[in-house]
Design a protein around this motif. Structure first.
Motif, PDB file in Angstrom:
ATOM      1  N   GLY A  39      39.485  -9.463  29.704  1.00 53.86           N
ATOM      2  CA  GLY A  39      39.769  -8.266  28.919  1.00 53.86           C
ATOM      3  C   GLY A  39      38.748  -7.175  29.173  1.00 53.86           C
ATOM      4  O   GLY A  39      39.088  -5.998  29.278  1.00 53.86           O
ATOM      5  N   GLU A  40      37.491  -7.574  29.292  1.00 56.28           N
ATOM      6  CA  GLU A  40      36.431  -6.599  29.559  1.00 56.28           C
ATOM      7  C   GLU A  40      36.635  -5.947  30.922  1.00 56.28           C
ATOM      8  O   GLU A  40      36.477  -4.739  31.067  1.00 56.28           O
ATOM      9  N   GLU A  41      37.009  -6.739  31.915  1.00 56.65           N
ATOM     10  CA  GLU A  41      37.277  -6.191  33.242  1.00 56.65           C
ATOM     11  C   GLU A  41      38.437  -5.205  33.195  1.00 56.65           C
ATOM     12  O   GLU A  41      38.387  -4.144  33.820  1.00 56.65           O
ATOM     13  N   LYS A  42      39.490  -5.559  32.447  1.00 49.34           N
ATOM     14  CA  LYS A  42      40.633  -4.661  32.321  1.00 49.34           C
ATOM     15  C   LYS A  42      40.225  -3.353  31.654  1.00 49.34           C
ATOM     16  O   LYS A  42      40.656  -2.271  32.064  1.00 49.34           O
ATOM     17  N   LEU A  43      39.379  -3.447  30.612  1.00 47.84           N
ATOM     18  CA  LEU A  43      38.924  -2.237  29.933  1.00 47.84           C
ATOM     19  C   LEU A  43      38.115  -1.350  30.870  1.00 47.84           C
ATOM     20  O   LEU A  43      38.272  -0.131  30.876  1.00 47.84           O
ATOM     21  N   HIS A  44      37.234  -1.960  31.670  1.00 50.53           N
ATOM     22  CA  HIS A  44      36.449  -1.180  32.627  1.00 50.53           C
ATOM     23  C   HIS A  44      37.362  -0.514  33.655  1.00 50.53           C
ATOM     24  O   HIS A  44      37.163   0.649  34.003  1.00 50.53           O
ATOM     25  N   HIS A  45      38.349  -1.261  34.115  1.00 50.82           N
ATOM     26  CA  HIS A  45      39.287  -0.711  35.094  1.00 50.82           C
ATOM     27  C   HIS A  45      40.069   0.462  34.489  1.00 50.82           C
ATOM     28  O   HIS A  45      40.219   1.503  35.123  1.00 50.82           O
ATOM     29  N   MET A  46      40.541   0.289  33.251  1.00 50.08           N
ATOM     30  CA  MET A  46      41.280   1.363  32.582  1.00 50.08           C
ATOM     31  C   MET A  46      40.384   2.577  32.360  1.00 50.08           C
ATOM     32  O   MET A  46      40.823   3.721  32.525  1.00 50.08           O
ATOM     33  N   GLU A  49      40.074   4.427  35.584  1.00 53.14           N
ATOM     34  CA  GLU A  49      41.301   5.178  35.877  1.00 53.14           C
ATOM     35  C   GLU A  49      41.394   6.425  35.011  1.00 53.14           C
ATOM     36  O   GLU A  49      41.754   7.502  35.491  1.00 53.14           O
ATOM     37  N   MET A  50      41.058   6.289  33.730  1.00 56.71           N
ATOM     38  CA  MET A  50      41.112   7.440  32.834  1.00 56.71           C
ATOM     39  C   MET A  50      40.095   8.500  33.239  1.00 56.71           C
ATOM     40  O   MET A  50      40.372   9.695  33.176  1.00 56.71           O
ATOM     41  N   ARG A  51      38.910   8.062  33.652  1.00 55.51           N
ATOM     42  CA  ARG A  51      37.884   8.995  34.109  1.00 55.51           C
ATOM     43  C   ARG A  51      38.376   9.755  35.340  1.00 55.51           C
ATOM     44  O   ARG A  51      38.220  10.978  35.433  1.00 55.51           O
ATOM     45  N   ALA A  52      39.004   9.049  36.272  1.00 53.60           N
ATOM     46  CA  ALA A  52      39.525   9.701  37.477  1.00 53.60           C
ATOM     47  C   ALA A  52      40.629  10.702  37.123  1.00 53.60           C
ATOM     48  O   ALA A  52      40.666  11.804  37.678  1.00 53.60           O
ATOM     49  N   GLN A  53      41.501  10.322  36.194  1.00 53.32           N
ATOM     50  CA  GLN A  53      42.562  11.242  35.768  1.00 53.32           C
ATOM     51  C   GLN A  53      41.975  12.470  35.079  1.00 53.32           C
ATOM     52  O   GLN A  53      42.430  13.587  35.311  1.00 53.32           O
ATOM     53  N   ALA A  54      40.974  12.262  34.237  1.00 47.85           N
ATOM     54  CA  ALA A  54      40.346  13.393  33.545  1.00 47.85           C
ATOM     55  C   ALA A  54      39.682  14.336  34.548  1.00 47.85           C
ATOM     56  O   ALA A  54      39.782  15.565  34.419  1.00 47.85           O
TER      57      ALA A  54
END
Length: 101
Positions: A39-46, A49-54
């Motif tokens: 779950g922690e890995e998924k959160l970091h990945h998300m 991705e959100m940082r890149a989109q921003a």
């Protein structure tokens, strides 16, 4: 997991029950830790991705803002009298709205 030989001694059977419970608890903890790590890995990945989109959205907004600024500057250079008239009317409109309050 090999089973311990059955014994009639209550102390041995209690010890065996405690060992089985400990083994089950250990397995459950390992499973929970694995799920938490995943779950922690998924959160970091998300988050990445959100940082890149921003960053992409910010870059796009910056580029469009520059385009708009350039267009306004060009229009102002080509039509200085119209620009002054528009600015005067906008100021008068804002002033009349402010006075009404």
């Amino acid at each position: 997991m090999a089973k311990a030989p059955q014994s009639t001694d209550p102390q041995d059977s209690a010890h065996s029950a405690v060992e089985q419970a400990a083994a089950k608890a250990h397995a459950a903890i390992d499973k929970a830790a694995g799920a938490a790590g995943s779950g922690e890995e998924k959160l970091h990945h998300m988050a990445d991705e959100m940082r890149a989109q921003a960053e992409h959205i910010a870059d796009t907004a910056k580029a469009r803002s520059k385009e708009l600024t350039d267009a306004v500057c060009e229009y102002t250079r080509e039509h200085p009298v119209k620009t002054l008239g528009i600015a005067f009317l906008a100021g008068a409109l804002v002033a009349s709205l402010v006075r009404r309050k």
